[in-house]
Design a protein around this motif. Structure first.
Motif, mmCIF file in Angstrom:
data_model
loop_
_atom_site.group_PDB
_atom_site.id
_atom_site.type_symbol
_atom_site.label_atom_id
_atom_site.label_comp_id
_atom_site.label_asym_id
_atom_site.label_seq_id
_atom_site.Cartn_x
_atom_site.Cartn_y
_atom_site.Cartn_z
ATOM 1 N N SER A 43 -0.220 4.377 0.069
ATOM 2 C CA SER A 43 -1.020 5.549 0.718
ATOM 3 C C SER A 43 0.051 6.485 1.297
ATOM 4 O O SER A 43 0.706 5.786 2.298
ATOM 5 C CB SER A 43 -2.142 5.029 1.165
ATOM 6 N N GLU B 32 -4.529 7.912 -1.854
ATOM 7 C CA GLU B 32 -5.180 6.564 -1.670
ATOM 8 C C GLU B 32 -4.694 5.686 -2.588
ATOM 9 O O GLU B 32 -4.583 5.903 -3.615
ATOM 10 C CB GLU B 32 -6.773 6.903 -1.828
ATOM 11 N N HIS B 33 -4.535 4.626 -2.034
ATOM 12 C CA HIS B 33 -4.328 3.379 -2.824
ATOM 13 C C HIS B 33 -4.978 1.989 -2.359
ATOM 14 O O HIS B 33 -4.471 1.673 -1.302
ATOM 15 C CB HIS B 33 -2.646 3.267 -2.712
ATOM 16 N N THR B 34 -5.755 1.463 -3.054
ATOM 17 C CA THR B 34 -6.494 0.406 -2.693
ATOM 18 C C THR B 34 -6.395 -0.476 -4.068
ATOM 19 O O THR B 34 -5.803 -0.312 -4.985
ATOM 20 C CB THR B 34 -7.996 0.641 -2.448
ATOM 21 N N GLU B 35 -7.175 -1.679 -3.674
ATOM 22 C CA GLU B 35 -7.029 -2.882 -4.748
ATOM 23 C C GLU B 35 -7.935 -2.215 -6.052
ATOM 24 O O GLU B 35 -7.994 -2.605 -7.219
ATOM 25 C CB GLU B 35 -7.957 -3.983 -4.253
ATOM 26 N N ASN C 150 0.674 -1.157 -0.020
ATOM 27 C CA ASN C 150 -0.024 0.002 0.037
ATOM 28 C C ASN C 150 0.867 1.243 -0.058
ATOM 29 O O ASN C 150 1.728 1.374 0.900
ATOM 30 C CB ASN C 150 -0.943 0.012 1.270
#
Length: 197
Positions: free
Chosen positions: A17, A41-44, A15
């Motif tokens: 973020s 923001e860093h998500t799937e 991640n």
């Protein structure tokens, strides 16, 4: 303070973020070449970040006037801060990265800073009672699901921890070098055409 240079590969999701991404010479082109990006923001599902080293000719004061906010005499030096090119997506939309965290209507807390996209933060800035530290951008950088991970695995970006000092106190023209220094890397060591052994 820890600094990391992660290289996520298949099955190794990291991640990013609240990290800074540093575009590698020769690996990132177009609007994002030579950029420093704060990953909000860093998500799937993907990632959203703000370019923080590309000031435009527009100042915060001029932006506030453009959106019909009257400036208080108390606004001080904030009015002369540059508005940054935050990235190629939604360049007509403003994003305010700020500290300390405030209770604005559309704020997302990101550690000890916040990202606000609502007009109320700019109203406070115009009245001289806005956040003590802020960075205003127009637009953002975005990646779809798996896209940033793929670019990281191709060595397109280095990543390093973001600090408030880097975000709000380091001159934009020095950001790249200061962030690289956290990794112990001299910019002259980076070559755009480096190969793999």
């Amino acid at each position: 303070m820890s600094t990391t240079a992660n290289r996520p590969g298949a099955g190794n999701s990291v991640n990013l973020s609240q990290q800074l991404l540093l575009a590698m010479p020769g690996k990132v082109s177009g609007n994002l070449a030579n950029t420093v990006i704060y990953v909000c923001e860093h998500t799937e599902h993907g990632a959203l970040g703000l370019v923080i080293n590309r000031p435009t000719d527009l100042t915060v004061g001029a932006l506030l006037k453009r959106i019909d906010l009257d400036l208080s005499l108390e606004i001080g030096p904030v009015q002369d801060l540059p508005v940054y090119f935050g990235g190629p997506v939604q360049t007509d939309r403003g994003f305010v990265l700020h500290a300390p965290v405030g209770g604005y209507s559309s704020s997302i807390q990101l550690g000890d800073v916040a990202l606000t996209t609502s007009r109320d933060v700019l109203q406070d800035v115009a009245q001289g009672k806005g956040p003590a530290q802020l960075l205003v951008t127009l637009g953002y950088a975005g990646w779809g699901a798996g896209q940033l991970e793929s670019e990281m695995s191709q060595n397109a970006w280095l990543n390093v921890d973001a600090t408030n000092d880097i975000l709000f106190s380091t001159p934009s023209e020095n950001l790249y070098e200061v962030a690289l220094a956290q990794l112990g890397i001299d910019p002259l060591m980076l070559a755009g055409d480096a190969g793999h052994a």
